[in-house]
Design a protein around this motif. Structure first.
Motif, PDB file in Angstrom:
ATOM      1  N   ARG A 103       0.833  -1.201   0.000  1.00  0.00           N
ATOM      2  CA  ARG A 103       0.000   0.000   0.000  1.00  0.00           C
ATOM      3  C   ARG A 103       0.865   1.248   0.000  1.00  0.00           C
ATOM      4  NH1 ARG A 103      -3.826  -0.921   5.070  1.00  0.00           N
ATOM      5  NH2 ARG A 103      -4.803   0.999   4.316  1.00  0.00           N
ATOM      6  N   ASN A 104       0.343   2.326  -0.499  1.00  0.00           N
ATOM      7  CA  ASN A 104       1.050   3.595  -0.521  1.00  0.00           C
ATOM      8  C   ASN A 104       1.310   4.064   0.904  1.00  0.00           C
ATOM      9  OD1 ASN A 104       2.144   6.068  -1.106  1.00  0.00           O
ATOM     10  ND2 ASN A 104       0.351   6.876  -2.177  1.00  0.00           N
ATOM     11  N   GLN A 105       2.564   4.400   1.199  1.00  0.00           N
ATOM     12  CA  GLN A 105       2.903   4.855   2.537  1.00  0.00           C
ATOM     13  C   GLN A 105       2.460   6.301   2.784  1.00  0.00           C
ATOM     14  OE1 GLN A 105       7.114   3.840   3.391  1.00  0.00           O
ATOM     15  NE2 GLN A 105       6.950   2.461   1.648  1.00  0.00           N
ATOM     16  N   MET A 106       2.397   7.087   1.733  1.00  0.00           N
ATOM     17  CA  MET A 106       1.951   8.480   1.847  1.00  0.00           C
ATOM     18  C   MET A 106       0.433   8.489   1.717  1.00  0.00           C
ATOM     19  SD  MET A 106       5.009   9.708   2.133  1.00  0.00           S
ATOM     20  CE  MET A 106       5.107  11.470   1.775  1.00  0.00           C
ATOM     21  N   ARG A 107      -0.277   8.795   2.790  1.00  0.00           N
ATOM     22  CA  ARG A 107      -1.702   8.511   2.869  1.00  0.00           C
ATOM     23  C   ARG A 107      -2.602   9.735   2.657  1.00  0.00           C
ATOM     24  NH1 ARG A 107      -2.248   3.564   2.133  1.00  0.00           N
ATOM     25  NH2 ARG A 107      -4.286   3.622   3.139  1.00  0.00           N
ATOM     26  N   LYS A 108      -2.024  10.929   2.581  1.00  0.00           N
ATOM     27  CA  LYS A 108      -2.838  12.137   2.614  1.00  0.00           C
ATOM     28  C   LYS A 108      -3.299  12.640   1.250  1.00  0.00           C
ATOM     29  CE  LYS A 108      -2.765  13.212   7.088  1.00  0.00           C
ATOM     30  NZ  LYS A 108      -3.986  13.391   7.901  1.00  0.00           N
ATOM     31  N   GLY A 109      -2.568  12.319   0.198  1.00  0.00           N
ATOM     32  CA  GLY A 109      -2.979  12.774  -1.132  1.00  0.00           C
ATOM     33  C   GLY A 109      -2.207  13.947  -1.669  1.00  0.00           C
ATOM     34  N   ASN A 110      -1.522  14.707  -0.809  1.00  0.00           N
ATOM     35  CA  ASN A 110      -0.660  15.785  -1.284  1.00  0.00           C
ATOM     36  C   ASN A 110       0.518  15.919  -0.324  1.00  0.00           C
ATOM     37  OD1 ASN A 110      -1.131  18.273   0.645  1.00  0.00           O
ATOM     38  ND2 ASN A 110      -3.183  17.435   0.203  1.00  0.00           N
ATOM     39  N   TRP A 111       1.641  16.433  -0.832  1.00  0.00           N
ATOM     40  CA  TRP A 111       2.879  16.405  -0.066  1.00  0.00           C
ATOM     41  C   TRP A 111       2.809  17.260   1.195  1.00  0.00           C
ATOM     42  CZ3 TRP A 111       5.732  20.634   1.224  1.00  0.00           C
ATOM     43  CH2 TRP A 111       5.476  21.823   0.530  1.00  0.00           C
ATOM     44  N   TYR A 112       2.097  18.396   1.143  1.00  0.00           N
ATOM     45  CA  TYR A 112       2.064  19.277   2.311  1.00  0.00           C
ATOM     46  C   TYR A 112       1.360  18.588   3.484  1.00  0.00           C
ATOM     47  CZ  TYR A 112       1.377  23.316   5.293  1.00  0.00           C
ATOM     48  OH  TYR A 112       1.388  24.158   6.368  1.00  0.00           O
ATOM     49  N   ASP A 113       0.165  18.058   3.226  1.00  0.00           N
ATOM     50  CA  ASP A 113      -0.555  17.367   4.296  1.00  0.00           C
ATOM     51  C   ASP A 113       0.205  16.130   4.763  1.00  0.00           C
ATOM     52  OD1 ASP A 113      -2.599  19.183   4.371  1.00  0.00           O
ATOM     53  OD2 ASP A 113      -3.900  18.074   3.004  1.00  0.00           O
ATOM     54  N   ASP A 114       0.860  15.443   3.820  1.00  0.00           N
ATOM     55  CA  ASP A 114       1.607  14.247   4.199  1.00  0.00           C
ATOM     56  C   ASP A 114       2.712  14.557   5.202  1.00  0.00           C
ATOM     57  OD1 ASP A 114       0.830  11.688   3.253  1.00  0.00           O
ATOM     58  OD2 ASP A 114       1.144  12.381   1.207  1.00  0.00           O
ATOM     59  N   PHE A 115       3.307  15.728   5.102  1.00  0.00           N
ATOM     60  CA  PHE A 115       4.419  16.057   5.987  1.00  0.00           C
ATOM     61  C   PHE A 115       4.015  16.864   7.212  1.00  0.00           C
ATOM     62  CE2 PHE A 115       7.017  14.710   2.465  1.00  0.00           C
ATOM     63  CZ  PHE A 115       8.149  14.190   3.087  1.00  0.00           C
ATOM     64  N   PHE A 116       2.995  17.697   7.107  1.00  0.00           N
ATOM     65  CA  PHE A 116       2.738  18.648   8.174  1.00  0.00           C
ATOM     66  C   PHE A 116       1.369  18.507   8.846  1.00  0.00           C
ATOM     67  CE2 PHE A 116       5.802  20.772   5.300  1.00  0.00           C
ATOM     68  CZ  PHE A 116       6.871  20.845   6.193  1.00  0.00           C
TER      69      PHE A 116
END
Length: 547
Positions: free
Chosen positions: A522-535
């Motif tokens: 499964r995709n480890q980055m779960r939020k859909g965009n880089w900003y939300d994924d990190f912050f």
């Protein structure tokens, strides 16, 4: 008397079809109902043994005032939300139990559970064994077969044809042992309950010399409301400990003993810990933004991350220190910790890294300020006829001494396992010995769920239940025993560097969940965009199977 019930493949069944495998689960607390639900979703119908008369585990028997420590939005099933009428941030134990029962009914879990059925013995043996035929205990051989270069199971899979776990249970009458045989066994016995930690004392300094009553918080939780009230109303209470159960009990004691002639309760502890407000707001900033984002966990680093990332972590150490100090100063400003000698020696980072934090009930310090709760710090203590003696020789009189000394989850686990397997856990404890927080490299065909802590134990157990469903349906191949042991040792080394309380092994959820997602494809980055994924803070809802 003994009887035997089949749980292994019958003649003509295909050993390659995982849906023909027999699954056993011990315990129907939070972890037990979660893994039952996910096994049902892949076509497996497990048999669940629960010693009590209902689901819920420790939530079945707890203080009347007990509430969630994790805010409601971060403590909910990914596919079954809290009902709309529950709006409080920290639901109480009755609301939690209603939520669990609704979840179990929604997914038909109760049909799998045998209530009032206590597991009394488990053995690892061959398929031809049975209570009447005599067991061939192969735990000695497994210690040799599972050498440091071998694979777990058959070719790294969950199953090893020809071997089963034999589980002996007592029914509600307790007179007949029935034996069940399983291709895979999952222990969901919980580390907080069942086996309390009881302090040891020299001769004539233990509870035998005390003329009052001694209770562990587990004993108090098991009382009905009327008996519980009678045990504390108008009594001189001494509470040993300063963890969540001790603090909750102190509030309950203070509520029962208000008035001119009512004595205060006294909390005796060795060291205090950091606790945050119930709303988790630190000077207006939610704690999840400080310690629940991918960026915040990047600051902390991770095990075996390599030279470059280690160097970055060192460079960012001042930011890591500043975040911890910001929380500490905010809590010192909000609560009278200095006034009552409650400032911890450990940093907030060290405390949260080992899950040694909780939330203060909103009415805790108002009760303290009213004089209804008092504190005494003492590194050691013992009993005398009228109460307890502190390490400075001071006597504290008591009618009731309540031990908020926690539970021995590691020893409890060992009581379920054959000796050879119980000895496989080192002194660091069960959680640190488990690959992916589930699998001991040298205990075949078994998973242990619920021993890895995190800021949300529901989240930790649910994603591991998803992982187990993948593994048991032959979608995950385990690495070698050596690789798994190296992985767990790297985690231990990392936690020892991060916190002196490393043995509690609080999992950093995002980093840990990344590994589980990677195993499941499964995709480890779960939020859909880089900003939300990190912050943005991650929650359980980011790990639903449909995400």
């Amino acid at each position: 008397m003994a009887s035997s019930k089949g749980g292994s493949l019958q003649e003509g069944e295909s050993s390659n079809d995982y849906r023909q495998k027999k699954m056993g689960i011990v315990g129907a607390g939070l972890s037990g109902i979660l893994v039952t639900k996910y096994l049902l979703s892949i076509g497996l119908k497990p048999i669940v043994f629960e010693a009590k008369e209902g689901i819920g585990g420790v939530w079945r028997e707890t203080f009347a005032s007990t509430k969630l420590q994790t805010p409601r939005p971060a403590y909910q099933f990914t596919d079954f939300l809290w009902p709309s009428h529950v709006t409080t941030l920290l639901p109480n134990h009755s609301q939690v139990m209603d939520y669990f029962n609704s979840y179990a009914n929604q997914f038909g879990l109760l049909d799998c559970i045998q209530f009032n059925t206590k597991v009394v013995e488990i053995r690892y043996s061959g398929k031809e064994s049975g209570a009447s035929a005599g067991f061939v205990d192969k735990s000695e051989r497994i210690g040799q077969v599972q050498n440091s270069t071998g694979l777990w199971g058959k070719n790294g899979g969950a199953y090893d044809d020809g071997e089963v776990w034999d589980v002996g249970v007592h029914n509600c009458n307790g007179e007949i042992i029935e034996w069940y045989h399983f291709d895979f066994l999952i222990l969901c016995i919980g580390k907080y309950g069942g086996l309390p930690k009881i302090p040891l004392f020299p001769p004539k300094k233990g509870s035998e010399v005390f003329q009052g009553k001694v209770l562990h918080t587990m004993d108090y939780s098991a009382l009905n409301e009327k008996d519980a009230y009678e045990n504390i109303k108008g009594k001189r209470i001494v509470i040993i400990g300063y963890q969540k159960s001790a603090i909750d009990f102190a509030v309950e004691c203070a509520e029962a003993n208000q008035g001119e002639n009512c004595p205060p309760c006294t909390m005796v502890f060795r060291k205090p810990y950091w606790f945050v407000p119930e709303d988790y707001l630190i000077s207006g900033v939610h704690l999840a933004y400080l310690y629940g984002t991918r960026f915040s966990q990047f600051l902390l680093g991770k095990p075996a991350q390599g030279f470059l990332l280690n160097s970055i972590s060192c460079i960012l150490a001042p930011l890591r220190w500043s975040m911890s100090k910001f929380v500490e100063l905010s809590l010192l400003w909000k609560y009278p910790l200095r006034k009552y000698g409650l400032v911890p020696d450990a940093s907030f980072l060290q405390s949260i890294a080992s899950c040694n934090t909780g939330s203060f009930p909103n009415n805790f310090f108002p009760k303290v300020e009213e004089g209804l709760i008092r504190f005494r710090k003492s590194c050691s203590w013992s009993f005398y006829s009228k109460g307890i003696v502190l390490d400075d020789g001071t006597n504290v009189e008591a009618d009731v001494v309540v031990l908020g000394t926690g539970y021995d989850g590691n020893e409890k686990l060992k009581t379920f396992l054959p000796t050879k397997f119980g000895d496989a856990f080192d002194k660091s404890g069960a959680a640190l010995s488990l690959y992916r927080g589930l699998i001991h490299p040298r205990i075949p065909q078994m998973a242990i769920l619920g021993y890895s802590e995190s800021s949300s134990n529901l989240q930790s157990s649910e994603i591991r239940s998803q992982w187990l469903a993948h593994f048991l349906s032959n979608k995950i191949v385990m690495p070698s025993v050596r690789e798994m042991e190296v992985n767990t040792k790297e985690l231990q080394k990392y936690l020892k560097r991060l916190t002196p309380m490393f043995w509690k092994a609080c999992i950093f959820q995002i980093t840990d969940n990344d590994n589980l997602c990677k195993d499941m494809g499964r995709n480890q980055m779960r939020k859909g965009n880089w900003y939300d994924d990190f912050f943005s803070p991650y929650s359980n809802m980011d790990y639903g199977m449909d995400n």
